[in-house]
Design a protein around this motif. Structure first.
Motif, PDB file in Angstrom:
ATOM      1  N   ARG A  19       0.840  -1.204   0.000  1.00 16.46           N
ATOM      2  CA  ARG A  19       0.000   0.000   0.000  1.00 16.46           C
ATOM      3  C   ARG A  19       0.873   1.250   0.000  1.00 16.46           C
ATOM      4  NH1 ARG A  19      -4.816   0.744  -1.829  1.00 16.46           N
ATOM      5  NH2 ARG A  19      -4.768  -1.499  -1.488  1.00 16.46           N
ATOM      6  N   HIS A  22       2.064   1.638  -3.487  1.00 16.58           N
ATOM      7  CA  HIS A  22       0.923   2.184  -4.246  1.00 16.58           C
ATOM      8  C   HIS A  22       0.804   3.696  -3.999  1.00 16.58           C
ATOM      9  CE1 HIS A  22      -3.252   2.999  -5.410  1.00 16.58           C
ATOM     10  NE2 HIS A  22      -3.529   3.333  -4.161  1.00 16.58           N
ATOM     11  N   HIS A  51      -4.415   9.593   0.916  1.00 15.86           N
ATOM     12  CA  HIS A  51      -5.701   9.063   0.445  1.00 15.86           C
ATOM     13  C   HIS A  51      -6.043   7.669   0.996  1.00 15.86           C
ATOM     14  CE1 HIS A  51      -3.544   6.630  -2.525  1.00 15.86           C
ATOM     15  NE2 HIS A  51      -4.684   6.046  -2.825  1.00 15.86           N
ATOM     16  N   ASP A  52      -5.039   6.834   1.250  1.00 19.06           N
ATOM     17  CA  ASP A  52      -5.320   5.472   1.738  1.00 19.06           C
ATOM     18  C   ASP A  52      -4.845   5.251   3.174  1.00 19.06           C
ATOM     19  OD1 ASP A  52      -6.684   4.376  -0.406  1.00 19.06           O
ATOM     20  OD2 ASP A  52      -4.909   3.485  -1.334  1.00 19.06           O
ATOM     21  N   HIS A 110     -12.054   9.630  -3.495  1.00 15.65           N
ATOM     22  CA  HIS A 110     -11.094   8.986  -4.400  1.00 15.65           C
ATOM     23  C   HIS A 110     -11.502   7.592  -4.875  1.00 15.65           C
ATOM     24  CE1 HIS A 110      -9.289   6.721  -0.936  1.00 15.65           C
ATOM     25  NE2 HIS A 110      -8.969   5.877  -1.861  1.00 15.65           N
TER      26      HIS A 110
END
Ligand SMILES: [Fe+2]
Ligand SMILES: [Fe+2]
Length: 190
Positions: A19, A22, A51-52, A110
């Protein structure tokens, strides 16, 4: 808020290695698109970085966060795979003191996008779908489209996402995904 702040260490401490990679990819692609479309590069970098960030918070805690900050009706309108956009918005705003509405909305929307997105929102949405660790061929096609038209690329990405989810047995698709696709269909470049 400090637009030069680097959130990478904190992101790295909260997400899995894949992640994190990413996230670095999303930062690179969103900065590249921000340069093409004259969007503030620091804003793109911050939205992409965060965002994550809540992807690995357990689902019950995320549900509680959504109820507390958006209400039960909003929670009920979502499917679990988009919870983390909502919870990352809360963490960015409350913990990291991000006070720029456009950055916060880019984080919030998103996963599924929304109708009439800002340029920054579209950039983060597309970067999330196209960054280099996404190995499917549609990622490249979408990125090439994005360099010519963000709206065409948004339509392409959401259409491909819906087709993918429809092909999976038992996958629940949020209603908003269809709404967003209907909205962006008008920008499709043949
Ligand atoms: Fe995400
Ligand atoms: Fe992502």
């Amino acid at each position: 808020m400090d637009y030069k702040k680097d959130y990478l260490d904190i992101v790295k401490s909260r997400v899995k290695e894949t992640r994190y990679i990413h996230t670095l990819g999303v930062i690179n692609v969103s900065v590249e698109l921000a340069k093409i479309y004259n969007v503030d590069i620091d804003k793109a970098r911050i939205a992409a970085s965060l965002h994550d960030i809540t992807k690995y918070i357990d689902i019950d805690t995320q549900k509680e966060m959504i109820i507390k900050n958006f209400g039960k009706d909003v929670l009920d309108s979502l499917v679990p795979q988009i919870y983390h956009g909502y919870t990352a918005y809360v963490v960015a705003r409350d913990e990291f003191k991000v006070d720029d509405e456009d950055i916060l909305n880019a984080i919030l929307y998103h996963t599924n996008g929304r109708e009439n997105m800002s340029t920054l929102e579209k950039i983060i949405f597309i970067a999330d779908f196209t960054e280099p660790s996404r190995k499917f061929k549609e990622a490249n096609i979408c990125l090439e489209k994005a360099k010519k038209s963000l709206d065409d690329a948004v339509y392409y990405a959401i259409d491909e996402q819906i087709k993918y989810m429809e092909s999976k047995e038992g996958y629940k698709i949020a209603k908003i995904a269809y709404k967003v696709r209907d909205y962006y269909r008008r920008f499709k470049v043949e």
